[in-house]
Design an enzyme around this catalytic site. Structure first.
Site, PDB file in Angstrom:
ATOM      1  N   GLY A   5       0.834  -1.219   0.000  1.00 33.65           N
ATOM      2  CA  GLY A   5       0.000   0.000   0.000  1.00 33.65           C
ATOM      3  C   GLY A   5       0.855   1.249   0.000  1.00 33.65           C
ATOM      4  N   ALA A   6       1.819   1.302  -0.942  1.00 36.33           N
ATOM      5  CA  ALA A   6       2.853   2.335  -0.870  1.00 36.33           C
ATOM      6  C   ALA A   6       2.631   3.493  -1.831  1.00 36.33           C
ATOM      7  CB  ALA A   6       4.224   1.696  -1.136  1.00 36.33           C
ATOM      8  N   ASN A   7       1.489   3.548  -2.494  1.00 38.21           N
ATOM      9  CA  ASN A   7       1.286   4.632  -3.475  1.00 38.21           C
ATOM     10  C   ASN A   7       0.897   5.955  -2.838  1.00 38.21           C
ATOM     11  OD1 ASN A   7      -1.055   2.764  -3.156  1.00 38.21           O
ATOM     12  ND2 ASN A   7      -2.147   4.469  -4.106  1.00 38.21           N
ATOM     13  N   GLY A  23       0.081   8.114   1.328  1.00 42.19           N
ATOM     14  CA  GLY A  23      -0.018   8.068   2.784  1.00 42.19           C
ATOM     15  C   GLY A  23       1.225   7.513   3.473  1.00 42.19           C
ATOM     16  N   ILE A  24       0.962   6.709   4.484  1.00 40.22           N
ATOM     17  CA  ILE A  24       2.026   6.191   5.341  1.00 40.22           C
ATOM     18  C   ILE A  24       2.971   5.274   4.561  1.00 40.22           C
ATOM     19  CG2 ILE A  24       2.356   4.574   7.278  1.00 40.22           C
ATOM     20  CD1 ILE A  24      -0.141   5.998   8.567  1.00 40.22           C
ATOM     21  N   GLY A  25       2.423   4.445   3.682  1.00 45.11           N
ATOM     22  CA  GLY A  25       3.255   3.531   2.891  1.00 45.11           C
ATOM     23  C   GLY A  25       4.237   4.294   2.017  1.00 45.11           C
ATOM     24  N   SER A  66      -3.929  -0.009  14.697  1.00 45.64           N
ATOM     25  CA  SER A  66      -4.430   1.280  15.178  1.00 45.64           C
ATOM     26  C   SER A  66      -4.789   1.133  16.646  1.00 45.64           C
ATOM     27  CB  SER A  66      -5.677   1.685  14.391  1.00 45.64           C
ATOM     28  OG  SER A  66      -6.308   2.772  15.043  1.00 45.64           O
ATOM     29  N   TYR A  72     -13.657  -1.220  11.317  1.00 43.37           N
ATOM     30  CA  TYR A  72     -12.228  -0.917  11.454  1.00 43.37           C
ATOM     31  C   TYR A  72     -11.672  -1.505  12.756  1.00 43.37           C
ATOM     32  CZ  TYR A  72      -7.938   1.877  11.086  1.00 43.37           C
ATOM     33  OH  TYR A  72      -6.623   2.282  10.977  1.00 43.37           O
TER      34      TYR A  72
END
Ligand SMILES: NC(=O)c1ccc[n+]([C@@H]2O[C@H](COP(=O)([O-])OP(=O)(O)OC[C@H]3O[C@@H](n4cnc5c(N)ncnc54)[C@H](OP(=O)(O)O)[C@@H]3O)[C@@H](O)[C@H]2O)c1
Length: 226
Positions: free
Chosen positions: A7-9, A11-13, A133, A148
């Protein structure tokens, strides 16, 4: 050292990949649609050891194809970052949303771990990092956000199981809460810039001990109770 970040595209990634490549690490980064990941693609400059792969953690075939196409050799650190927040507001108990979020955040992480374990076993790092989280903490929970919270509580348990099952092989497995971070998921009111959150988490990942394995920490190193 070789890292995998899901999930690196954005935000945090994305920030993980920025900081890891800036310090000269080798990174295999994933995006559901690498063709629509301009900020990640922009990091792949000459001299930077960054490869970008398609991966949807909710899809068995996609995870299998990713594991198969990953260039050979050991992976030292796996950062399971990909995640979704679920529908905010609306129906308080929405079974379809609960299952969808659970499938990405909890089962998706395990899909990736399962198929990358042989590569992690080849490496010396032997670190598995799951982005959780504080909302998944039962001890600190207030109400709301069924999908969530359930998914992250399950992810915490998965982290503990992996830590115990793999402890004998020298693995260190941890769940990290990034803080409330300025990303699309974190929203406009989030106080924490990604740079600071990821700097803190990398400090923990770099120094991870066997004693910390199987626990949850925030980006500043505070242990979060189950
Ligand atoms: N931001 C916060 O305040 C906060 C707080 C606590 C925990 N976290 C956790 O930190 C992690 C990253 O969150 P973020 O704030 O960076 O969120 P974000 O900005 O919404 O980014 C989420 C990332 O996950 C990817 N993703 C979503 N579903 C996926 C799937 N099925 N397969 C593969 N990738 C998928 C997204 O890809 P697409 O672009 O294709 O959707 C995107 O790259 C998550 O696990 C989240 O739960 C965040």
């Amino acid at each position: 050292m070789r890292f995998v970040v899901t999930g690196a595209n954005r935000g945090i990634g994305l920030e993980f990949v920025k900081q890891l490549t800036a310090r000269g690490e080798e990174v295999d980064a994933t995006a559901r649609d690498p063709g629509d990941a301009p900020e990640l693609q922009a990091l792949a400059r000459p001299g930077v050891q960054l490869r970008i792969h398609p991966l949807d953690v909710a899809d068995d075939a996609s995870v299998a194809a990713f594991a198969e196409q990953l260039p050979p050799g050991p992976v030292e650190v796996l950062i399971n970052n990909a995640g979704v927040s679920g529908v905010k507001g609306g129906e308080p108990i929405d079974p379809a949303d609960i299952l969808r979020v659970f499938n990405v955040n909890a089962v998706g992480t395990l899909r990736v771990v399962r198929l990358l374990l042989p590569r992690l076993r080849e490496g010396k790092g032997k670190k598995i990092v799951n982005l959780t989280s504080v909302l998944g903490s039962i001890a600190e929970a207030d109400g709301g956000r069924f999908a969530y919270r359930l998914s992250k509580t399950a992810l915490n348990m998965a982290t503990k199981i992996l830590a115990e099952d793999l402890r004998g092989e020298g693995f260190r497995t941890v769940a990290l809460h990034p803080g409330w971070v300025q990303t699309r998921m974190g929203g406009g009111a989030a106080p924490l810039p990604p740079e600071q959150s990821i700097r803190g988490m990398l400090r923990i990942i770099d120094g991870l001990t066997a004693e910390q394995s199987g626990r949850t920490f925030d980006f500043q190193g505070r242990q979060i109770p189950w």
